[in-house]
Design a protein around this motif. Structure first.
Motif: not given
Lengths: 408, 408
Positions: B180-199
């Motif tokens: 899931x962390x690498x997805x943010x690398x691949x997508x070059x995410x500036x912000x990621x959103x999620x529920x509190x359980x995803x913190x």
């Protein structure tokens, strides 16, 4: 030999000098089955293709492989190039840079050159785990890592200690034992060999094979070989080693200087004696029908033959006999026994051992190049020695004075 | 809108109703930079392509995505199909079988159908993590897992608890947050959103991006939405939900029955009001210039409009007005307040609320189909109700008797 020994006889040889086996019952069953079906066991041992610089300590496992080979089984020399190609991905470990394909091939060749002095090359299957690991998909990796739990992995001694001391363990370190375990799946290994430090990883292999629906391998670990001092493990940094690349003369000389006890241990872990021959040797030594010096000569010749060939073994024996026998090394050298000591001066030692009447005479002898320790000339009159328990060596002073110093 | 609001104004809207942000300073900087360079932020939210059956609780994150979208940023709807294709490789979890590519596509479509009632489809980038994860080699996996330590992973609440309770954690479970962390690398995410359980997982993304030399994303978590009872989280099993697929009538009716307080909370987490509009609503409600019922009607219409379209919203309003207003629902219904109670019979409740003189009269009324709860006819005279704190509903008995029951 292509004909199998009776399974229980095979087991006896295999277990000789083993540190641990899981389990001997299982292994016996595998041997029996192999005997019945005439199907050799697949015996795996893995090696890191980092720069090899081997001493006899490293060859204990190879010797066990050779025993399996001589019993007619299929030995697999597995080169763990997959992880070597990666190196240390955290970048924190300078001693583990990623190796290039060329370096790995080069190191593997050097390895093979040394390894095939022990193993029969024509009967050895060489494999590289990159063959299957390079094809591994991420889904394969997820599946593999699902087969083992975090808690069980942390049971590994070094992980446990680091975890308890709160020293970081990177998650990829958990993947390496799994990869090693998967290698046993890919190779369909019946037995895996390794040093005692590999015990945990070998056990992971058993578990991973089971998860993949394959019969679990037996594992057999070999002990760390004691160095020439008979106490600490053989290691380059401790200086108590016989290197695979040592000259025939050094190899011969170092073997001759082993304590009687250690010589038997080296026979047990490093020789190609059968179980029967080994038992006979022990009996003969015990009842005096074999002189320890002769046993050492044979072991020394065995080592030189193994690592340098028959011709070198003959020359080394001749040279040894010339120096020690023909050139007047008496049959029985007076023995001087003493306790371990640090930084004793050579002159003081020579006086104590009765080789000269004073320290100054000792220094004069050294300056006139008339002193040798184990046939090596002493050149420094100020030489200081650390003498450890179990060591022994011969000091020659002038042409006729000898003393065998034995540290108790 | 293509024009960005002033960064501080954007931040205000983004932080509305957020449970947690790491960190608002960083986020403000990203917004300022985006504002200056006119480059939208890349805002990622991931979804499991398991069978979707969404209620408003699930749409809190989507609503936050929509806010980003309305502010001109690039929203990425990431479907985590990679892990779904694998399922639970331990085979122990029956609720997580591997999904086929077809099932995933089908579920993703159903998901999209519901999601694009909140998001602007034309401005949404849809992605699948199998795109890069399928290409991941084993070396890539080793590298990825080298970027995080076992100790930090065990800090995750559920891992920690299981580890302490000696419940098994498979090693692959450690790999999922890394993926899931690498997805943010691949997508070059500036912000990621999620529920509190995803913190925790979102924080791993920050760390992994840094390891791969990419600016760390900000993370923003949204709270779990309270259900209609205002106490427990919205959930199908608790029955306190408004489903995305609820009929316009149900959606409208359920919204109208919210407590005033919860209505404001739903505005905060689910509406498309700007910060200014939301603040004004709160002020108007507080000083009485807006009647809570009117605010509920607008919220109800907003929900129906969002999930069923403008036309359905109009019909639902008309229907509501006909039943509650034109069909003689008095402007002010007498309120009967009572404490929460389990298994109260409908006849008993009607007596208590003053809608009839006796339980037997209540039963007669029900048998003659003259009793409705929130416009739904009661058919079972033996009906028992569980009344939870925060609930309220209108009982109609005959043509003219009404009571609003409020559970305190």
């Amino acid at each position: 030999m292509a004909v199998f020994l009776e399974p229980r006889e095979q087991l006896k040889l295999i277990l000789r000098g083993a540190a641990d086996v899981v389990s001997s019952d299982e292994l016996l069953k595998k041997l029996e089955n192999s005997f019945k079906t005439k199907k050799p066991l697949r015996v795996k041992a893995g090696f890191d293709p980092t720069k090899p610089d081997l001493h006899l300590g490293h060859t204990v496992v190879m010797n066990k492989m050779r025993q399996f080979q001589d019993l007619g089984h299929q030995v697999i020399f597995l080169i763990g190039d997959f992880t070597a190609l990666i190196g240390d991905p955290t970048g924190k470990n300078e001693t583990r840079p990623a190796l290039s394909r060329e370096e790995i091939n080069e190191n593997s060749k050097t390895y093979a050159k040394q390894v095939f002095k022990v193993l029969d090359e024509s009967k050895t299957e060489i494999s590289y785990n990159s063959i299957w690991m390079d094809k591994f998909t991420s889904a394969d990796f997820i599946k593999l890592s699902a087969q083992y739990t975090v808690a069980r992995m942390i049971e590994r001694d070094d992980f446990k200690q680091r975890f308890e001391k709160q020293q970081p363990i990177s998650i990829h370190e958990f993947l390496y034992p799994l990869v090693q375990g998967y290698d046993s799946v890919a190779l369909k290994a019946d037995v895996e060999l390794g040093g005692t430090d590999q015990r945990f990883n070998l056990l992971v292999g058993r578990s991973i094979q089971k998860s993949y629906g394959i019969d679990s391998q037996c594992i057999l670990t070999t002990p760390l070989l004691e160095g020439l001092d008979g106490i600490q493990k053989m290691s380059k940094s401790l200086g108590n080693y016989i290197a695979v690349e040592d000259s025939p003369k050094d190899m011969f000389g170092k073997t001759m200087r082993l304590s009687d006890e250690l010589m038997v241990r080296y026979y047990e872990l490093l020789s190609d004696l059968s179980s029967v021959e080994f038992e006979k040797l022990k009996t003969d030594l015990a009842n005096g029908s074999k002189h320890p010096r002769d046993a050492k000569v044979e072991l020394a010749q065995f080592f030189v033959r193994r690592f340098h060939g028959e011709k070198a073994a003959e020359s080394a024996l001749r040279e040894f006999e010339e120096i020690f026998v023909k050139k007047g090394l008496p049959d029985e050298i007076p023995e001087y026994r003493m306790a371990a000591v640090s930084q004793i001066s050579i002159s003081n030692l020579m006086s104590q051992a009765g080789l000269c009447s004073s320290n100054s005479e000792a220094r004069r002898l050294i300056e006139s190049k008339a002193v040798e320790i184990d046939s090596v000339k002493v050149t420094d009159p100020q030489l200081k020695l650390d003498l450890k328990s179990g060591e022994s060596f011969v000091i020659k002073a002038g042409k006729k004075r000898f003393a065998k110093v034995v540290i108790t």
